[in-house]
Design a protein around this motif. Structure first.
Motif, PDB file in Angstrom:
ATOM      1  N   VAL A   1       0.835  -1.191   0.073  1.00 29.49           N
ATOM      2  CA  VAL A   1      -0.060  -0.031   0.081  1.00 29.49           C
ATOM      3  C   VAL A   1       0.747   1.262  -0.146  1.00 29.49           C
ATOM      4  O   VAL A   1       1.686   1.445   0.840  1.00 29.49           O
ATOM      5  CB  VAL A   1      -0.918  -0.208   1.086  1.00 29.49           C
ATOM      6  N   LYS A   2       0.657   2.070  -0.906  1.00 28.52           N
ATOM      7  CA  LYS A   2       1.376   3.508  -1.145  1.00 28.52           C
ATOM      8  C   LYS A   2       0.667   4.677  -1.245  1.00 28.52           C
ATOM      9  O   LYS A   2       1.048   5.754  -0.587  1.00 28.52           O
ATOM     10  CB  LYS A   2       2.482   3.129  -2.410  1.00 28.52           C
ATOM     11  N   SER A   3      -0.654   4.627  -1.640  1.00 30.99           N
ATOM     12  CA  SER A   3      -1.538   5.588  -1.955  1.00 30.99           C
ATOM     13  C   SER A   3      -2.817   5.463  -1.074  1.00 30.99           C
ATOM     14  O   SER A   3      -3.108   4.241  -0.821  1.00 30.99           O
ATOM     15  CB  SER A   3      -1.931   6.060  -3.298  1.00 30.99           C
ATOM     16  N   ILE A   4      -3.734   6.426  -1.247  1.00 31.65           N
ATOM     17  CA  ILE A   4      -5.006   6.155  -0.713  1.00 31.65           C
ATOM     18  C   ILE A   4      -5.764   5.378  -1.644  1.00 31.65           C
ATOM     19  O   ILE A   4      -6.609   4.542  -1.111  1.00 31.65           O
ATOM     20  CB  ILE A   4      -5.587   7.627  -0.638  1.00 31.65           C
ATOM     21  N   LYS A   5      -5.569   5.300  -2.957  1.00 28.93           N
ATOM     22  CA  LYS A   5      -6.259   4.466  -3.899  1.00 28.93           C
ATOM     23  C   LYS A   5      -5.862   3.129  -3.591  1.00 28.93           C
ATOM     24  O   LYS A   5      -6.787   2.092  -3.554  1.00 28.93           O
ATOM     25  CB  LYS A   5      -5.639   4.865  -5.391  1.00 28.93           C
ATOM     26  N   ASP A   6      -4.788   2.634  -2.810  1.00 32.67           N
ATOM     27  CA  ASP A   6      -4.403   1.440  -2.426  1.00 32.67           C
ATOM     28  C   ASP A   6      -5.176   1.022  -1.374  1.00 32.67           C
ATOM     29  O   ASP A   6      -5.705  -0.265  -0.923  1.00 32.67           O
ATOM     30  CB  ASP A   6      -2.914   1.157  -2.319  1.00 32.67           C
ATOM     31  N   LEU A   7      -5.212   1.789  -0.421  1.00 35.00           N
ATOM     32  CA  LEU A   7      -5.978   1.619   0.841  1.00 35.00           C
ATOM     33  C   LEU A   7      -7.384   1.324   0.479  1.00 35.00           C
ATOM     34  O   LEU A   7      -8.219   0.445   1.122  1.00 35.00           O
ATOM     35  CB  LEU A   7      -5.991   2.703   1.754  1.00 35.00           C
ATOM     36  N   LEU A   8      -8.171   2.263  -0.395  1.00 35.67           N
ATOM     37  CA  LEU A   8      -9.471   2.007  -0.921  1.00 35.67           C
ATOM     38  C   LEU A   8      -9.774   0.436  -1.413  1.00 35.67           C
ATOM     39  O   LEU A   8     -10.900  -0.185  -1.335  1.00 35.67           O
ATOM     40  CB  LEU A   8      -9.983   2.730  -1.637  1.00 35.67           C
ATOM     41  N   LYS A   9      -8.565  -0.164  -2.402  1.00 36.92           N
ATOM     42  CA  LYS A   9      -8.685  -1.323  -2.722  1.00 36.92           C
ATOM     43  C   LYS A   9      -8.952  -2.359  -1.685  1.00 36.92           C
ATOM     44  O   LYS A   9      -9.579  -3.341  -1.961  1.00 36.92           O
ATOM     45  CB  LYS A   9      -7.670  -1.518  -3.571  1.00 36.92           C
ATOM     46  N   VAL A  10      -8.070  -2.088  -0.666  1.00 35.82           N
ATOM     47  CA  VAL A  10      -8.258  -3.237   0.594  1.00 35.82           C
ATOM     48  C   VAL A  10      -9.287  -3.081   1.392  1.00 35.82           C
ATOM     49  O   VAL A  10     -10.000  -3.939   1.726  1.00 35.82           O
ATOM     50  CB  VAL A  10      -6.786  -3.047   1.164  1.00 35.82           C
ATOM     51  N   SER A  11      -9.904  -1.770   1.615  1.00 36.04           N
ATOM     52  CA  SER A  11     -11.023  -1.604   2.424  1.00 36.04           C
ATOM     53  C   SER A  11     -12.190  -2.018   1.610  1.00 36.04           C
ATOM     54  O   SER A  11     -12.943  -2.450   2.358  1.00 36.04           O
ATOM     55  CB  SER A  11     -10.998  -0.078   2.484  1.00 36.04           C
ATOM     56  N   ASN A  12     -12.335  -2.057   0.469  1.00 38.92           N
ATOM     57  CA  ASN A  12     -13.559  -2.253  -0.435  1.00 38.92           C
ATOM     58  C   ASN A  12     -13.643  -4.039  -0.739  1.00 38.92           C
ATOM     59  O   ASN A  12     -14.661  -4.366  -1.134  1.00 38.92           O
ATOM     60  CB  ASN A  12     -13.644  -1.699  -1.834  1.00 38.92           C
ATOM     61  N   ARG A  13     -12.789  -4.664  -0.400  1.00 38.32           N
ATOM     62  CA  ARG A  13     -12.653  -6.143  -0.574  1.00 38.32           C
ATOM     63  C   ARG A  13     -14.036  -6.901   0.100  1.00 38.32           C
ATOM     64  O   ARG A  13     -14.640  -7.624  -0.483  1.00 38.32           O
ATOM     65  CB  ARG A  13     -11.295  -6.816   0.112  1.00 38.32           C
ATOM     66  N   PRO A  14     -14.552  -6.571   1.389  1.00 37.47           N
ATOM     67  CA  PRO A  14     -15.667  -7.214   1.796  1.00 37.47           C
ATOM     68  C   PRO A  14     -16.806  -7.059   0.928  1.00 37.47           C
ATOM     69  O   PRO A  14     -17.779  -7.907   0.964  1.00 37.47           O
ATOM     70  CB  PRO A  14     -15.975  -6.625   3.041  1.00 37.47           C
ATOM     71  N   THR A  15     -17.034  -5.992   0.058  1.00 36.73           N
ATOM     72  CA  THR A  15     -18.241  -5.652  -0.778  1.00 36.73           C
ATOM     73  C   THR A  15     -17.812  -6.019  -1.981  1.00 36.73           C
ATOM     74  O   THR A  15     -18.810  -6.194  -3.095  1.00 36.73           O
ATOM     75  CB  THR A  15     -18.533  -4.374  -0.583  1.00 36.73           C
ATOM     76  N   THR A  16     -16.769  -6.200  -2.659  1.00 36.26           N
ATOM     77  CA  THR A  16     -16.394  -6.422  -3.953  1.00 36.26           C
ATOM     78  C   THR A  16     -16.134  -7.816  -4.325  1.00 36.26           C
ATOM     79  O   THR A  16     -16.100  -8.457  -5.565  1.00 36.26           O
ATOM     80  CB  THR A  16     -15.209  -5.554  -4.547  1.00 36.26           C
ATOM     81  N   VAL A  17     -15.676  -8.626  -3.052  1.00 40.78           N
ATOM     82  CA  VAL A  17     -15.031 -10.031  -3.433  1.00 40.78           C
ATOM     83  C   VAL A  17     -15.963 -11.037  -2.872  1.00 40.78           C
ATOM     84  O   VAL A  17     -16.703 -10.890  -1.629  1.00 40.78           O
ATOM     85  CB  VAL A  17     -13.710 -10.182  -2.585  1.00 40.78           C
ATOM     86  N   PRO A  18     -16.680 -11.760  -3.730  1.00 35.68           N
ATOM     87  CA  PRO A  18     -17.473 -12.862  -3.255  1.00 35.68           C
ATOM     88  C   PRO A  18     -17.136 -13.768  -2.366  1.00 35.68           C
ATOM     89  O   PRO A  18     -15.791 -14.097  -2.568  1.00 35.68           O
ATOM     90  CB  PRO A  18     -18.068 -13.258  -4.536  1.00 35.68           C
ATOM     91  N   HIS A  19     -17.864 -14.462  -1.358  1.00 35.23           N
ATOM     92  CA  HIS A  19     -17.362 -15.306  -0.329  1.00 35.23           C
ATOM     93  C   HIS A  19     -16.380 -15.058   0.863  1.00 35.23           C
ATOM     94  O   HIS A  19     -15.581 -15.733   0.950  1.00 35.23           O
ATOM     95  CB  HIS A  19     -16.967 -16.371  -0.985  1.00 35.23           C
ATOM     96  N   HIS A  20     -16.167 -13.366   0.955  1.00 36.41           N
ATOM     97  CA  HIS A  20     -15.324 -12.952   1.880  1.00 36.41           C
ATOM     98  C   HIS A  20     -15.970 -13.255   3.096  1.00 36.41           C
ATOM     99  O   HIS A  20     -16.916 -12.884   3.485  1.00 36.41           O
ATOM    100  CB  HIS A  20     -14.861 -11.718   1.465  1.00 36.41           C
TER     101      HIS A  20
END
Length: 245
Positions: free
Chosen positions: A52-71
């Motif tokens: 993680v380097k930028s806020i965009k990278d943080l958002l990718k990790v943060s959005n995982r529960p809603t964007t990845v099925p079966h999390h």
């Protein structure tokens, strides 16, 4: 670099950032982060394993529960990304997701990507923006002032020198609305009486003054001594009108 910027009183001073600019800012040592936002041990995995380097990278990790099925909200989640993270060395991917949420929530409203102020309607329309572009390229026609408060330039152009850090607001700017605004509503007219006088008018030792009267015992009533080299009854009258307005 940060110490040198502080020495020369340089800061990232903007009145309102677009969502794109918010995501481009660095995730670490963020200028909008509150005290105790970062934790050396908890953040180590995000820096080394998740890269993680930028806020965009943080958002990718943060959005995982809603964007990845079966999390699953568990350390042994079997979704594809969590499995990949564990194979890469992350012991608890969901814990890293929770750490990211804390970091983002500790960003002040101006920099928080989840905070979207109401559109204030100040930005020029698409047609007017195109007209400004043609006027600049062809050096012909008037350029309409763009009153938008959202910054759309490159990040490198958003730094300000000699801008006091203590004066930098941490809330995004927005358009103030007039109270009791409605269709066809007009302000009641205000009558202002102005007058002037000038001693030794037309001579080198002339001295002029102005009077402004709103009404009986009105706190806006003024008696003004005009300063400067231009001393005449006309100068006093003009000054009275300008100050009255």
């Amino acid at each position: 670099m940060l110490k040198m910027a502080k020495k020369h009183n340089m800061c990232f001073a903007l009145i309102k950032l677009s969502q794109t600019h918010k995501q481009q800012l660095p995730a670490w040592l963020h200028c909008g982060a509150l005290l105790r936002t970062y934790h050396k041990l908890k953040d180590a995995c995000l820096k080394q394993i998740h890269e993680v380097k930028s806020i965009k990278d943080l958002l990718k990790v943060s959005n995982r529960p809603t964007t990845v099925p079966h999390h699953w909200e568990s350390h042994d989640c079997i979704c594809g990304l969590c499995v990949s993270d564990r194979l890469a060395g992350c012991k608890n991917p969901h814990k890293c997701i929770s750490t990211v949420a804390v970091i983002i929530n500790n960003l002040t409203p101006k920099f928080n990507p989840f905070y979207c102020p109401i559109n204030d309607g100040l930005t020029l329309t698409h047609c007017r923006l195109e007209k400004n572009t043609r006027a600049r390229t062809q050096h012909r026609g008037d350029i309409i002032f763009d009153p938008s408060v959202s910054e759309t330039l490159q990040l490198a152009e958003c730094f300000r020198i000699f801008a006091g850090d203590t004066r930098t607001a941490q809330a995004p700017a927005h358009r103030l609305q007039r109270p009791n605004q409605g269709q066809g509503q007009q302000e009641p007219p205000i009558e202002i009486y102005t007058d002037s006088s000038c001693i030794n008018n037309g001579k080198n030792n002339a001295q002029c003054g102005s009077g402004i009267w709103f009404g009986e015992n009105n706190p806006l009533n003024k008696a003004i001594r005009i300063t400067g080299k231009t001393q005449s009854n006309q100068a006093g009258e003009v000054a009275a009108i300008l100050i009255g307005l």
